[in-house]
Design an enzyme around this catalytic site. Sequence first.
Site, PDB file in Angstrom:
ATOM      1  N   SER A  80       0.783  -1.210   0.000  1.00 32.49           N
ATOM      2  CA  SER A  80       0.000   0.000   0.000  1.00 32.49           C
ATOM      3  C   SER A  80       0.833   1.288   0.000  1.00 32.49           C
ATOM      4  O   SER A  80       0.266   2.367  -0.207  1.00 32.49           O
ATOM      5  CB  SER A  80      -0.905   0.029   1.232  1.00 32.49           C
ATOM      6  OG  SER A  80      -0.126   0.002   2.404  1.00 32.49           O
ATOM      7  N   SER A 104       3.536  -4.114   2.660  1.00 32.65           N
ATOM      8  CA  SER A 104       3.189  -2.848   2.035  1.00 32.65           C
ATOM      9  C   SER A 104       4.355  -1.921   1.735  1.00 32.65           C
ATOM     10  O   SER A 104       4.159  -0.914   1.061  1.00 32.65           O
ATOM     11  CB  SER A 104       2.174  -2.094   2.902  1.00 32.65           C
ATOM     12  OG  SER A 104       0.927  -2.740   2.856  1.00 32.65           O
TER      13      SER A 104
END
EC number: 6.3.5.7
Lengths: 435, 149
Positions: A80, A104
């Site tokens: 992310s 992430s």
Amino acid sequence: MLKGYVPPYNATVVQKLLDQGALLMGKTNLDEFAMGSGSTDGIFGPVKNPWSYSKQYREKRKQKSHGENEDSDWLITGGSSGGSAAAVSAFTCFAALGSDTGGSTRNPAAHCGVVGLKPSYGLVSRHGLIPLVNSMDVPGTLTRCVDDAATVLGILAGHDPKDSTTIQDPVKPFTLPSLTDVSKLCIGIPKEYLTPALSSEVRSLWSKAANLFESEGAKVIEVSLPHTSYSIVCYHVLCTSEVASNMARFDGLEYGHRCDTDVSTEAMYAATRREGFNDVVRERILSGNFFLLKENYENYFVKAQKVRRLIARDFVNVFNSGVDVLLTPTTLSEAVPHTEFIREDNRTRSAQNDIFTQAVNMAGLPAVSVPMALSSQGLPIGLQFIGRAFCDQQLLTVAKWFEKRVQFPVIQLQELMDDCSSIFENEKLASVSLK
Amino acid sequence: MQEIYWGVISGTSQVWLGLWALAGGRRGFTSKAGPRVEAGASRRVLKGVGQILEPLALADFGSGGAVARPEKAIAFAYRLCAVATDRVGPVRSVLEDGCLCLRSDNVVEGNCAEELLQNSRRDVEEYFVAPPGRISWPKLDEKEPLSHC
């Protein structure tokens, strides 16, 4: 949910950088509340991978397609922490911070051709990091080379009284040695990570990397992490359960977005959260609350905690057998076009793309993604090194040795090449940050 | 389709890329799952607890599409049943073997009411203001659609 929110304090990792004279250039885009593996589900829109505009990629594309709009099929960064990876990749900044709960930081690092470090859990303070999964979250770093990652880690690591999950052992800034002799090194290759979904190019580079270590005298052995196949499911249950708890604080009462509904407190909370959270976040909250119901708690949440012990134990057993560092892929393939990525929902993509990275978070180990080479399409492919707990320095030493051997090429962005022609004289330079 | 596997040739200490037959199905990340919860079964489960779940979560299922994803998530999680965990304790923290210290309970910072209140949308005389709190959120089958503010 946090629209208009101005934090009244700095996160410890931010304050440490500021104390060392760093300039905070800005905040980067990401999947909402770090839930995602593409950086496509943020309120500010999806993040575009700088490599979409690189000479290396565009020349390969021109060979295959003619006359298409060059911007129509841009690539995702991964996620992310995709905005941070893109910023570093495009030479916007020296380094960037990310978060790493299931990969992430490492995932976008691999897709953007930069170094993504996930330190050992407990080494770097989480104070000020919006919690996703308290027992797995770690602030991560994105840099253009391993030396830079070591520099940043040296500043960030260490006990923080404001975070009781940081270890007490003192940590000092360090310089990585230049390893020349790897004959005493043992590299482990987890056999369960060889999955049909792995692209042939990543597979080939993984093999090539293993052969590189062996040709230079290292011992390279196949190892087994027997509970690997349950890892992503276990992570999914623990993640959603902790998310359900951690997101409960966002109710609009004290900060952030607040709906106009004034009928009742509960109605206000519900409407505020419906407006403030996207579908991805709400789905995880609902799923997590399901697993935490009294009737399900033992069968799902506690069960997952037990499976987590088995997964962590797999790593301990491997390292106790004499392996120093594990070598695995970071991602299944190179970065894909956004149009292709969004054909599946966020949960499906996360389950696919976190496959090599999330087990590390469950075991609390350090791991780093290092770019190795460009694919046949001219896009970065990175490999992951996993180290023993709190042996981050050793891990980075091995990673630096590898980085020096593979000489990953610098991204060729036209604007950069026009402005910095002297810097790019040496096209094989991995980092131009402090030179 | 040929698949690739990893192997170490004993005696030659060479790591090489070989061929891996498809027979026997997949390995690696495919779980040897126990009983699978069918999509229909998980939908019934979800609907049954929906009246509890939404008020607990203070988040609603929203549109029909958003209902389908928690169902899939729950069905996915059912694979954990297949793992033997007898005499295995749960992990609450990977630092369970170490010593973690809490800081002493002395106030060393704060006095930032003004800054904190700047982030709230509604406050009166330095108090956060909440709507009436004794009205429960309507039940799933009775509630009206939430209005978009």
